[in-house]
Design a protein around this motif. Structure first.
Motif, PDB file in Angstrom:
ATOM      1  N   ILE A 192      -0.415  88.390 107.107  1.00 22.25           N
ATOM      2  CA  ILE A 192      -1.520  87.812 106.340  1.00 22.25           C
ATOM      3  C   ILE A 192      -1.255  87.906 104.843  1.00 22.25           C
ATOM      4  O   ILE A 192      -1.572  86.980 104.084  1.00 22.25           O
ATOM      5  CB  ILE A 192      -2.854  88.505 106.706  1.00 22.25           C
ATOM      6  CG1 ILE A 192      -3.267  88.145 108.124  1.00 22.25           C
ATOM      7  CG2 ILE A 192      -3.952  88.112 105.726  1.00 22.25           C
ATOM      8  CD1 ILE A 192      -4.620  88.669 108.537  1.00 22.25           C
ATOM      9  N   ILE A 193      -0.672  89.005 104.400  1.00 22.15           N
ATOM     10  CA  ILE A 193      -0.396  89.184 102.975  1.00 22.15           C
ATOM     11  C   ILE A 193       0.535  88.086 102.475  1.00 22.15           C
ATOM     12  O   ILE A 193       0.262  87.421 101.457  1.00 22.15           O
ATOM     13  CB  ILE A 193       0.215  90.574 102.709  1.00 22.15           C
ATOM     14  CG1 ILE A 193      -0.843  91.660 102.942  1.00 22.15           C
ATOM     15  CG2 ILE A 193       0.762  90.656 101.284  1.00 22.15           C
ATOM     16  CD1 ILE A 193      -0.294  93.065 102.884  1.00 22.15           C
ATOM     17  N   GLN A 240      -6.521  93.175 102.798  1.00 22.71           N
ATOM     18  CA  GLN A 240      -5.348  93.805 103.400  1.00 22.71           C
ATOM     19  C   GLN A 240      -4.871  95.016 102.601  1.00 22.71           C
ATOM     20  O   GLN A 240      -4.133  95.855 103.110  1.00 22.71           O
ATOM     21  CB  GLN A 240      -4.208  92.778 103.519  1.00 22.71           C
ATOM     22  CG  GLN A 240      -4.560  91.559 104.343  1.00 22.71           C
ATOM     23  CD  GLN A 240      -5.050  91.916 105.733  1.00 22.71           C
ATOM     24  OE1 GLN A 240      -4.365  92.596 106.496  1.00 22.71           O
ATOM     25  NE2 GLN A 240      -6.261  91.467 106.067  1.00 22.71           N
ATOM     26  N   PHE A 241      -5.291  95.100 101.348  1.00 25.00           N
ATOM     27  CA  PHE A 241      -4.952  96.250 100.499  1.00 25.00           C
ATOM     28  C   PHE A 241      -6.118  97.213 100.372  1.00 25.00           C
ATOM     29  O   PHE A 241      -6.114  98.131  99.538  1.00 25.00           O
ATOM     30  CB  PHE A 241      -4.517  95.779  99.111  1.00 25.00           C
ATOM     31  CG  PHE A 241      -3.238  94.977  99.106  1.00 25.00           C
ATOM     32  CD1 PHE A 241      -2.002  95.615  99.210  1.00 25.00           C
ATOM     33  CD2 PHE A 241      -3.270  93.593  99.032  1.00 25.00           C
ATOM     34  CE1 PHE A 241      -0.825  94.874  99.217  1.00 25.00           C
ATOM     35  CE2 PHE A 241      -2.097  92.850  99.033  1.00 25.00           C
ATOM     36  CZ  PHE A 241      -0.869  93.497  99.131  1.00 25.00           C
ATOM     37  N   PHE A 291      -7.987  84.525  98.751  1.00 23.56           N
ATOM     38  CA  PHE A 291      -7.782  85.647  97.830  1.00 23.56           C
ATOM     39  C   PHE A 291      -8.590  86.858  98.289  1.00 23.56           C
ATOM     40  O   PHE A 291      -8.108  88.004  98.232  1.00 23.56           O
ATOM     41  CB  PHE A 291      -8.202  85.229  96.422  1.00 23.56           C
ATOM     42  CG  PHE A 291      -7.940  86.281  95.373  1.00 23.56           C
ATOM     43  CD1 PHE A 291      -6.646  86.674  95.074  1.00 23.56           C
ATOM     44  CD2 PHE A 291      -8.996  86.874  94.693  1.00 23.56           C
ATOM     45  CE1 PHE A 291      -6.400  87.639  94.104  1.00 23.56           C
ATOM     46  CE2 PHE A 291      -8.759  87.835  93.724  1.00 23.56           C
ATOM     47  CZ  PHE A 291      -7.457  88.214  93.422  1.00 23.56           C
ATOM     48  N   THR A 292      -9.799  86.619  98.770  1.00 22.15           N
ATOM     49  CA  THR A 292     -10.640  87.715  99.282  1.00 22.15           C
ATOM     50  C   THR A 292      -9.989  88.375 100.493  1.00 22.15           C
ATOM     51  O   THR A 292      -9.948  89.608 100.608  1.00 22.15           O
ATOM     52  CB  THR A 292     -12.036  87.183  99.656  1.00 22.15           C
ATOM     53  OG1 THR A 292     -12.661  86.629  98.498  1.00 22.15           O
ATOM     54  CG2 THR A 292     -12.914  88.307 100.207  1.00 22.15           C
ATOM     55  N   ILE A 293      -9.469  87.554 101.412  1.00 24.55           N
ATOM     56  CA  ILE A 293      -8.793  88.096 102.602  1.00 24.55           C
ATOM     57  C   ILE A 293      -7.522  88.842 102.219  1.00 24.55           C
ATOM     58  O   ILE A 293      -7.188  89.882 102.806  1.00 24.55           O
ATOM     59  CB  ILE A 293      -8.478  86.953 103.587  1.00 24.55           C
ATOM     60  CG1 ILE A 293      -9.786  86.363 104.131  1.00 24.55           C
ATOM     61  CG2 ILE A 293      -7.602  87.445 104.738  1.00 24.55           C
ATOM     62  CD1 ILE A 293      -9.601  85.109 104.958  1.00 24.55           C
ATOM     63  N   LEU A 294      -6.804  88.339 101.223  1.00 24.17           N
ATOM     64  CA  LEU A 294      -5.592  89.017 100.745  1.00 24.17           C
ATOM     65  C   LEU A 294      -5.912  90.418 100.246  1.00 24.17           C
ATOM     66  O   LEU A 294      -5.240  91.395 100.604  1.00 24.17           O
ATOM     67  CB  LEU A 294      -4.951  88.189  99.632  1.00 24.17           C
ATOM     68  CG  LEU A 294      -3.774  88.839  98.885  1.00 24.17           C
ATOM     69  CD1 LEU A 294      -2.603  89.100  99.833  1.00 24.17           C
ATOM     70  CD2 LEU A 294      -3.334  87.952  97.714  1.00 24.17           C
ATOM     71  N   LEU A 295      -6.943  90.538  99.427  1.00 27.54           N
ATOM     72  CA  LEU A 295      -7.294  91.848  98.884  1.00 27.54           C
ATOM     73  C   LEU A 295      -7.790  92.791  99.977  1.00 27.54           C
ATOM     74  O   LEU A 295      -7.607  94.012  99.885  1.00 27.54           O
ATOM     75  CB  LEU A 295      -8.359  91.690  97.791  1.00 27.54           C
ATOM     76  CG  LEU A 295      -7.899  90.978  96.508  1.00 27.54           C
ATOM     77  CD1 LEU A 295      -9.022  90.985  95.468  1.00 27.54           C
ATOM     78  CD2 LEU A 295      -6.658  91.650  95.917  1.00 27.54           C
TER      79      LEU A 295
END
Length: 492
Positions: A285-286, A122-123, A116-120
């Motif tokens: 990644i997203i 990307q934004f 979840f941290t890596i997902l955010l």
């Protein structure tokens, strides 16, 4: 208390929910953390480890299918050991199962926090300042509430999580196919592999990607037509688990060259870290993180709370644990006190903040539980030879001996600290038995056989039709998972 428990649990889970609960427990933290990070150590040989892990999991799956069809009650291995051996072995099985599956759930919440941290990221949103344990605790609290409010709702959510995960996985596979480098599959020689003892340790972590394959049997008292549903769910689930593991590992091998294997071997989120290492950021990644975090991870946390709570409930009914843990909520018909205890154990394990340590504890405890399950199978054959068995595992006794020997050999190479921890759990269990359980009169396990009737002609037709669809889909994805590994052979 008797009036409160009189209605018992309710049979609302069908084949798709049983499969979703089982696969959800298994496909998650193992595959997307410790399991796939081993690619950094063995490269394309990961498929050999994954296939061997499947081979030593099929037989116990079939053994559990036979026992579950004959004894479709809450509590799984605890009940089988209680009836096939004695209370001591049943207590050992129950404690180790609870510790192991709760460990899977705890590790999954930490994995969710990482992805979840890596997902955010990307934004452009940085939450790295938040301790992942905080996110993990909040997630456990959410699923405690969901499980408190009923198994039917939990089962529906579980199916939704799994289909969302599969949908995202297919989209990600299609999106990433053009990025695959077939030549990466031939770049890891036999002499590059670690020493045998280390390979056995790696194999244990890969096998962990299969543990929990019998989750549905722990909720046997909540499954409709369990004499058909449970064996079928077990037979299908183990091959679906293999297919998901093999396909995701194939993509990671084909995307990441050998020079970045060092990144994979130490990564808490190897898929995301691997994509970042080769410059595949943004949409790849997203999509990946959305599927893993909101599909794979959530689908593991849910049964990771539901299944051990049913063990605690059954053990409390048998007076192996304090009786208040067996209370059933008058409105939601869930073992709500047991669910709260599972949440507390989750919080304790999350504090360690070590997925690999949690993984090692989990795999050891479940291996112990499965070996006790095999002993229970042999005990039931001897003590209850005339017991009605709607499904019979092929060469069951041989399967028991093979499984016990294979798992003992595997545990010889497990993490020594985790082995010590499991030893402490075993000693505590025995002490608890001597000073508490043994002194209390044996309880009465609630063998709730409501719904364990033969389906009528239309119901049987519907059951068989649903099974045929799932079986066909399972065969297809298993062949695809095996087939993609043959492609590189033609390249070379």
């Amino acid at each position: 208390m008797e009036e409160e428990n009189s209605k018992g649990l309710v049979r609302v889970l069908g084949l798709k929910e049983a499969i979703s609960m089982t696969i959800g427990t298994v496909v998650g933290v193992g595959l997307f953390t410790c399991g796939s990070s081993q690619i950094g150590l063995v490269g394309p040989w990961i498929i050999v480890f994954t296939t061997l892990a499947l081979l030593i999991s099929i037989w116990p799956c079939l053994l559990y299918g036979e026992m579950a069809a004959a004894l479709p009650f809450a509590g799984g291995t605890y009940v089988y050991a209680r009836m096939g051996i004695n209370r001591v072995w049943a207590n050992l099985a129950g404690w180790h199962y609870i510790v192991s599956v709760v460990a899977i759930s705890a590790g999954e919440t930490l994995a969710f926090a990482n992805y979840f941290t890596i997902l955010l990221e990307q934004f452009g949103i940085d939450i790295s300042w938040i301790d992942p344990r905080v996110i993990a605790v909040m997630l456990v609290a959410l699923f405690l509430v969901l499980n408190w409010h009923g198994i039917e709702q939990s089962g529906r959510l579980q199916t939704g999580f799994m289909f969302f995960f599969w949908g995202c996985s297919i989209l990600w596979f299609l999106y990433m196919i053009p990025q695959i480098h077939v030549e990466y599959f031939g770049g890891f020689a036999m002499n590059s592999l670690p020493p045998f003892s280390e390979m056995m340790y790696i194999f244990g972590l890969v096998w962990w990607c299969y543990t929990g394959f019998e989750t549905c049997v722990s909720m046997g008292a909540e499954v409709k037509f369990p004499q058909y549903t449970l064996p079928r769910a077990l037979k299908l689930s183990i091959f679906l688990i293999f297919a998901v593991n093999a396909l995701f590992q194939w993509f990671l091998v084909g995307l990441v060259p050998v020079e970045f294997y060092g990144v994979l071997s130490t990564a808490d989120a190897p898929y995301a870290e691997g994509l970042k290492a080769v410059g595949l950021v943004g949409p790849p990644i997203i999509l990946l993180c959305i599927g893993i975090a909101f599909g794979g991870d959530l689908s593991t946390i849910n049964p990771g709370i539901a299944a051990p709570a049913r063990y605690i409930y059954t053990m409390a009914e048998d007076h192996a644990l304090p009786y208040f843990l067996g209370r059933i909520h008058t409105k939601y018909r869930t073992p709500h006190i047991a669910i709260l205890l599972v949440g507390f154990i989750n919080f304790v394990l999350i504090v360690t903040n070590s997925i690999e340590y949690i993984a090692s504890i989990s795999l050891i405890s479940l291996a112990i539980c499965y070996m006790i399950g095999c002993l229970a199978y042999l005990g039931l054959k001897k003590k209850r030879p005339m017991m009605h068995r709607p499904y019979r595992a092929p060469w069951g006794k041989l399967g028991c001996y093979f499984t016990i020997i294979a798992y003992i050999f595997m545990l010889l190479f497990a993490d020594k600290t985790a082995l010590l921890t499991s030893g402490i759990v075993t000693i505590l269990c025995l002490l608890f038995y001597v000073f508490f359980t043994k002194r209390i009169k044996e309880g009465h396990i609630v063998f709730d056989d409501r719904g364990v009737t033969e389906p009528d002609a239309l119901e049987k037709l519907a059951l068989d039709k649903e099974y045929a669809v799932w079986k066909c889909a399972t065969v297809i994805v298993t062949l695809v998972a095996l087939g993609v590994y043959i492609i590189p052979m033609f390249y070379f």
